[in-house]
Design an enzyme around this catalytic site. Structure first.
Site, short mmCIF file in Angstrom:
data_model
loop_
_atom_site.label_atom_id
_atom_site.label_comp_id
_atom_site.label_asym_id
_atom_site.label_seq_id
_atom_site.Cartn_x
_atom_site.Cartn_y
_atom_site.Cartn_z
N ASP A 1 -9.63 -20.38 -1.88
CA ASP A 1 -11.02 -19.93 -1.92
C ASP A 1 -11.09 -18.61 -2.69
OD1 ASP A 1 -11.73 -22.11 -0.42
OD2 ASP A 1 -11.66 -21.04 1.49
N HIS B 1 -5.14 -24.90 0.48
CA HIS B 1 -5.47 -25.87 1.52
C HIS B 1 -6.19 -27.07 0.92
CE1 HIS B 1 -8.79 -23.02 1.08
NE2 HIS B 1 -9.62 -23.94 1.55
N HIS C 1 -6.72 -26.28 -3.14
CA HIS C 1 -7.35 -25.14 -3.79
C HIS C 1 -7.20 -23.91 -2.91
CE1 HIS C 1 -10.30 -26.59 -0.89
NE2 HIS C 1 -10.89 -25.41 -0.94
N ARG D 1 -15.60 -36.83 9.48
CA ARG D 1 -15.26 -35.43 9.70
C ARG D 1 -16.41 -34.55 9.19
NH1 ARG D 1 -12.49 -30.87 7.42
NH2 ARG D 1 -11.18 -29.87 8.98
#
Length: 335
Positions: free
Chosen positions: A204, A259, A202, A269
């Site tokens: 941002d 990204h 996607h 993570r």
């Protein structure tokens, strides 16, 4: 300074462009104390829409504290976490990303950067955590607001944007529609044979995003030729991503970077992303000082509220800016 990123290697059905040949990619590393930093930032925004920042001025102990408090929240029993969900869009969520069927291997918290406007969902988050968590969140948001406005001020200076603070004002004012997201990608009992999607590809929608994570790998960006490359994690640094809104305001000179996060590890993570957005009523269009001729504008004007609503109706990987691009006038061919 640059850092070499190696191309990602995994099952071909996850490639944006499986035909392109993998190659090392040089990603800018920008020292904010460097006298030439603003020039480097603009170049990085033009070439990648992405760069790493060192000597950013945010206290290491604040980063460590907020990360630990986030870990403590995600370690709570699911019955307590679920009291802060499902997100509206703020609050606690798990696996489901948005309302349109996108799924990921994660759980997350989404908070309005203006905590005075918190919903009952975000109130539930802080009800089940110590006061130090909220204090760390508030201080972190202040630091992200400072850093995002600094980046945009440097862009304004380098591009000689007039009037002054045309960009940076948008993230400084109290009406700024910004938010903080904390993602937790749980560890896996067994390392999967194939890379799996933690958070799908996607861009941002906001102006810029400031991303920081622990030292677990997983973040990838898509470069110009369609190759996905791994971003080496660094818990002491920030990564800055150009958003759709800044792409429009620079008339495509800066590129909003695609990204994603993949999961292929036994290590969990944690990432924190501050999305710096303009006020809801702000009109978004290519800046006249960068595009003197109206005919050269690539995008139609819209408000941030309109774009945000449009983005909310799309799937994660959709090209959202297409609805707002100017189309060349239709003409009949000569016969």
């Amino acid at each position: 300074m640059v850092i070499v990123l190696q191309p990602a290697s995994f099952d071909s059905n996850l490639y944006v462009n499986p035909k392109c040949k993998p190659r090392p990619v040089l990603i800018p590393v920008i020292d904010l104390t460097d006298s030439d930093a603003k020039t480097q930032i603009v170049k990085a925004c033009e070439e990648f829409g992405f760069f790493k920042v060192i000597n950013h001025g945010v206290r290491p102990d604040l980063l460590t504290q907020l990360e630990q408090e986030a870990i403590n929240f995600f370690a709570l029993h699911h019955s307590l976490k679920d009291k802060a969900g499902p997100p509206d869009p703020f609050g606690y969520g798990t696996k489901r990303i948005g309302p349109n069927g996108d799924l990921g291997w994660l759980e997350y918290i989404l908070l309005n950067a203006n905590l005075c406007l918190e919903s009952h969902k975000t109130t539930a988050i802080f009800r089940h955590t110590p006061a130090i968590f909220r204090e760390a969140v508030e201080e972190y948001i202040k630091e992200m607001k400072r850093m995002s406005s600094k980046f945009l001020e440097m862009v304004e200076e380098e591009l000689k944007i007039e009037p002054k603070e045309k960009l940076s004002r948008l993230v400084k004012v109290k009406e700024s529609d910004s938010c903080l997201r904390m993602n937790h990608y749980p560890e896996k009992e067994e390392t999967p044979v194939k890379e799996e999607i933690g958070f799908g590809e996607h861009t941002d929608p906001q102006l810029i995003s400031l991303l920081r994570s622990n030292d677990t790998e997983g973040l990838q960006i898509c470069v110009k030729d369609g190759t996905w490359v791994d971003v080496t994690p660094d818990h002491s640094s920030f990564f800055v991503l150009v958003g759709d809104t800044l792409q429009v305001m620079t008339n495509g000179r800066f590129k909003s970077v695609k990204h994603r996060v993949v999961t292929n590890t036994k290590r969990s993570r944690i990432s924190m992303i501050y999305f710096a957005g303009p006020p809801l009523s702000e009109k978004i269009a290519p800046l006249s000082c960068l595009v003197p001729k109206q005919d050269d504008c690539l995008y139609n004007e819209f408000t941030w509220s309109q774009y945000k609503l449009s983005a909310y109706k799309t799937k994660l990987g959709d090209y959202r800016l297409g609805l707002f691009e100017k189309r060349p006038p239709f003409s009949l061919p000569n016969v």
